[in-house]
Design an enzyme around this catalytic site. Structure first.
Site, PDB file in Angstrom:
ATOM      1  N   THR A  61       0.635  -1.273  -0.069  1.00  0.00           N
ATOM      2  CA  THR A  61      -0.183   0.114   0.005  1.00  0.00           C
ATOM      3  C   THR A  61       0.756   1.328   0.098  1.00  0.00           C
ATOM      4  O   THR A  61       0.504   2.297  -0.781  1.00  0.00           O
ATOM      5  CB  THR A  61      -0.976   0.126   1.201  1.00  0.00           C
ATOM      6  OG1 THR A  61      -1.933  -1.070   0.951  1.00  0.00           O
ATOM      7  CG2 THR A  61      -1.930   1.322   1.355  1.00  0.00           C
ATOM      8  N   ASN A  68       5.923  -0.725   3.333  1.00  0.00           N
ATOM      9  CA  ASN A  68       4.829  -0.070   4.336  1.00  0.00           C
ATOM     10  C   ASN A  68       5.781   0.208   5.606  1.00  0.00           C
ATOM     11  O   ASN A  68       5.788   1.264   6.173  1.00  0.00           O
ATOM     12  CB  ASN A  68       3.718  -0.918   5.005  1.00  0.00           C
ATOM     13  CG  ASN A  68       2.601  -1.138   3.753  1.00  0.00           C
ATOM     14  OD1 ASN A  68       2.486  -0.082   2.777  1.00  0.00           O
ATOM     15  ND2 ASN A  68       1.734  -2.206   3.626  1.00  0.00           N
ATOM     16  N   HIS A  98      -7.648  -9.483   2.831  1.00  0.00           N
ATOM     17  CA  HIS A  98      -6.786 -10.223   3.723  1.00  0.00           C
ATOM     18  C   HIS A  98      -7.503 -11.023   4.674  1.00  0.00           C
ATOM     19  O   HIS A  98      -7.016 -12.160   4.967  1.00  0.00           O
ATOM     20  CB  HIS A  98      -6.011  -9.179   4.548  1.00  0.00           C
ATOM     21  CG  HIS A  98      -4.773  -8.461   4.002  1.00  0.00           C
ATOM     22  ND1 HIS A  98      -3.654  -9.093   3.689  1.00  0.00           N
ATOM     23  CD2 HIS A  98      -4.537  -7.013   3.582  1.00  0.00           C
ATOM     24  CE1 HIS A  98      -2.793  -8.478   3.213  1.00  0.00           C
ATOM     25  NE2 HIS A  98      -3.481  -7.120   2.855  1.00  0.00           N
ATOM     26  N   ASP A 124      -3.738   0.215  -5.556  1.00  0.00           N
ATOM     27  CA  ASP A 124      -2.173   0.167  -4.943  1.00  0.00           C
ATOM     28  C   ASP A 124      -1.364  -1.146  -5.191  1.00  0.00           C
ATOM     29  O   ASP A 124      -0.192  -0.968  -4.973  1.00  0.00           O
ATOM     30  CB  ASP A 124      -2.238   0.757  -3.634  1.00  0.00           C
ATOM     31  CG  ASP A 124      -3.063  -0.261  -2.719  1.00  0.00           C
ATOM     32  OD1 ASP A 124      -3.847  -1.006  -3.035  1.00  0.00           O
ATOM     33  OD2 ASP A 124      -3.013  -0.057  -1.487  1.00  0.00           O
ATOM     34  N   HIS A 125      -2.267  -2.222  -5.384  1.00  0.00           N
ATOM     35  CA  HIS A 125      -1.570  -3.708  -5.612  1.00  0.00           C
ATOM     36  C   HIS A 125      -2.822  -4.483  -5.698  1.00  0.00           C
ATOM     37  O   HIS A 125      -3.645  -4.047  -5.369  1.00  0.00           O
ATOM     38  CB  HIS A 125      -0.593  -4.056  -4.407  1.00  0.00           C
ATOM     39  CG  HIS A 125      -1.564  -4.049  -3.012  1.00  0.00           C
ATOM     40  ND1 HIS A 125      -2.450  -4.849  -2.636  1.00  0.00           N
ATOM     41  CD2 HIS A 125      -1.514  -3.011  -2.091  1.00  0.00           C
ATOM     42  CE1 HIS A 125      -2.805  -4.494  -1.586  1.00  0.00           C
ATOM     43  NE2 HIS A 125      -2.322  -3.498  -1.180  1.00  0.00           N
TER      44      HIS A 125
HETATM   45 ZN   LIG Z   1      -3.009  -5.323   2.102  1.00  0.00          ZN
END
Ligand SMILES: [Zn+2]
Length: 554
Positions: free
Chosen positions: A87, A108, A317, A360-361
């Site tokens: 992120t 991160n 997640h 962001d991914h």
């Molecule tokens: Zn994540």
């Protein structure tokens, strides 16, 4: 059908216009030098894979994703060009137009080898929280080395064009808005449930934020989470209850519905909202309140609003990319996007703003699930590797403290010890590389010496290179086999350079943008230069991407 007709009509119009006008068209500074939308809106959907657009298409309404795709320009082969896909690096790369190699947000969290401690990408101990007493308010972009496109807009407009950053996650709000932001707001859960900021931006929350916090909006979302449509129509995801999902504390299974009010206490208080689609709804509500509160897009100077929808990542997640929970989260996000677009039409004016949407991914299919369908995948234990690597080094060199840290798939040497040895750092890198290449589930290894002396064009190698910051990164970089992750056996994660993590949606929409789509490969670092070119403002100072001229109306 409506959209099909629109697309056909639009393509016909554009074909006619370019065929008739292009040869004799004279230079038009308004259109050829820049477009001047009153507002640029950057929308980042955390952990959104490109295929969510196609997979959930039949469940979208007319006003959200379908409107963006049919009226905007859809880049269908857009990728992250670096590792690690997290992120912090994601948001930084979107808005700076460059990769961690240059903007410096290499994770991160990362190991700071100069201070010998872990740092978080936006934490800032030198400032104070605003709107809370909690440490969660001590955030700023001070570790971001380069400018964002919003910074360049501020410089270009003599600071008259505003920048407002909004996300549940602090890093999703702070990094996009950049160094000169008017403000960035993020959500503090626990027992507070409020939007907060830091003294980096302001001394106290503005009236409109105080009013929003007092409005009871956050409480209104502490309600049962049920599926928006009949769950039996969600045929694009796995069964509701399965072995590949985490779930909430206090509920025995992972089946709908989830009673958020009763689960709240055991799941971080108001933080439970982050892990449901209602966190995105709250974000949309707050972004719409910001349009009025900050008077965005109301004068001649272009303003910037950066909005990141973080809940999609928490849900992915927890439940995995193939879950009913993820599907419902996107079906609901589609409605929230529609609401945001409608508010922009009303408050800024249709055709007066330019919006882009990306992520962001991406995210990996849960390896435990992939195993059951025969696809190579697995789980990697870094602690085990660390132990075996140290055993190898101590038998080879009679030293067991040569490795100082292993994090973000990189090995950091202990240079106090390495410098005392008879062999060079380069030789040590080579020895470790040979050891690692014999290790199960490690597919590639790159050394600092390699990365500093060459540039790479092959995909994974160049992704390592683009993610490698000479000052902040480690000495050996490790690539695992595809679909091998270090994570619990439930839920999805991300971070690799494989397609499931790199393939991200990218749609431009609104003023200055034509309708269309392309399968040409584009990269996440192209977004900021494209917006710079659209506005006729300087590129962010470290930008390495290229403007995607194919999306421009002229
Ligand atoms: Zn994540």
């Amino acid at each position: 059908m409506r959209y099909f007709i629109q697309i056909v009509l639009l393509s016909f119009c554009f074909a006619t216009v370019s065929a008739q006008e292009a040869p004799q068209r004279s230079f038009d500074p308004e259109k050829d030098l820049h477009a001047t939308p009153k507002l640029v809106v950057g929308v980042v959907v955390d952990q959104m894979r490109y295929d969510y657009i196609t997979r959930f298409w039949n469940h979208f309404g007319d006003d959200g994703f379908k409107r963006l795709v049919s009226e905007g320009f859809n880049l269908r082969n857009n990728h992250f060009n670096y590792i690690p896909t997290y992120t912090g690096p994601g948001h930084a790369s979107i808005y700076t137009g460059t990769s961690p190699q240059t903007h410096g947000i290499i994770g991160n969290n990362w190991y700071d080898k100069f201070d010998k401690e872990y740092v978080y990408c936006v934490e800032d101990s030198t400032i104070d929280p605003v709107g809370t007493e909690d440490e969660a308010g001590k955030m700023s972009p001070h570790r971001l080395i380069t400018t964002t496109v919003a910074d360049e807009n501020r410089l270009h407009t003599q600071m008259r064009g505003k920048t407002i950053g909004i996300a549940l996650k602090d890093r999703g709000a702070v990094l996009p808005a950049g160094h000169t932001a008017s403000a960035a707001y993020w959500f503090h859960g626990q027992d507070e449930g409020r939007w907060i900021t830091s003294s980096f931006y302001t001394k106290q929350l503005p009236q409109w934020v105080q009013k929003f916090n007092a409005s009871g909006k956050a409480d209104s979302y502490l309600k049962p989470w049920t599926t928006l449509s009949d769950i039996n129509t969600y045929i694009e995801s796995g069964t509701d209850i399965n072995n590949f999902e985490g779930g909430f504390k206090g509920k025995a299974d992972t089946g709908f519905p989830y009673d958020l009010k009763s689960l709240k206490e055991q799941n971080g208080g108001y933080d439970i909202l982050k892990a449901t689609p209602y966190g995105n709804s709250l974000t949309a509500d707050f972004a719409i309140a910001a349009l009025d509160g900050e008077q965005l897009g109301q004068d001649a100077d272009t303003d910037f609003l950066t909005v990141s929808f973080s809940s999609t990542d928490y849900v992915g997640h927890n439940f995995g990319v193939n879950s009913k929970e993820v599907q419902d989260t996107y079906v609901r996000l589609d409605r929230d996007l529609g609401k945001l677009l409608k508010a922009l039409d009303q408050k800024v004016g249709e055709g007066n703003y330019t919006l882009f949407l990306t992520s962001d991914h991406g995210g990996v299919q849960v390896p435990a699930y992939l195993e059951t369908v025969g696809i190579p995948s697995g789980y990697f234990e870094w602690d085990k590797l660390k132990k075996e690597l140290n055993n190898f080094l101590s038998s080879k060199f009679q030293k067991d403290n040569l490795v100082e840290n292993i994090s973000n798939n990189q090995i950091f040497f202990n240079y106090d010890e390495v410098l005392k040895m008879d062999i060079s750092s380069e030789e040590l890198q080579q020895e470790i590389m040979h050891f690692l290449l014999q290790y199960e589930n490690i597919s590639r290894v790159f050394t600092r010496s390699q990365l500093q002396s060459a540039s790479f064009s092959e995909k994974i190698a160049s992704a390592v290179d683009n993610g490698f910051n000479q000052k902040r990164s480690g000495d050996v970089a490790i690539i695992l086999d595809p679909s091998v992750i270090s994570y619990s056996r439930t839920g999805s994660t991300h971070g690799s350079g494989n397609n499931y993590d790199t393939h991200a949606p990218l749609i431009f929409f609104g003023k200055g943008i034509k309708a269309g789509n392309s399968l040409e490969r584009t990269e996440i670092v192209d977004i900021a230069p494209t917006i710079s070119a659209l506005l006729g403002i300087p590129f962010p100072n470290g930008a390495t991407g290229r403007p995607l001229y194919m999306v421009f109306a002229r």
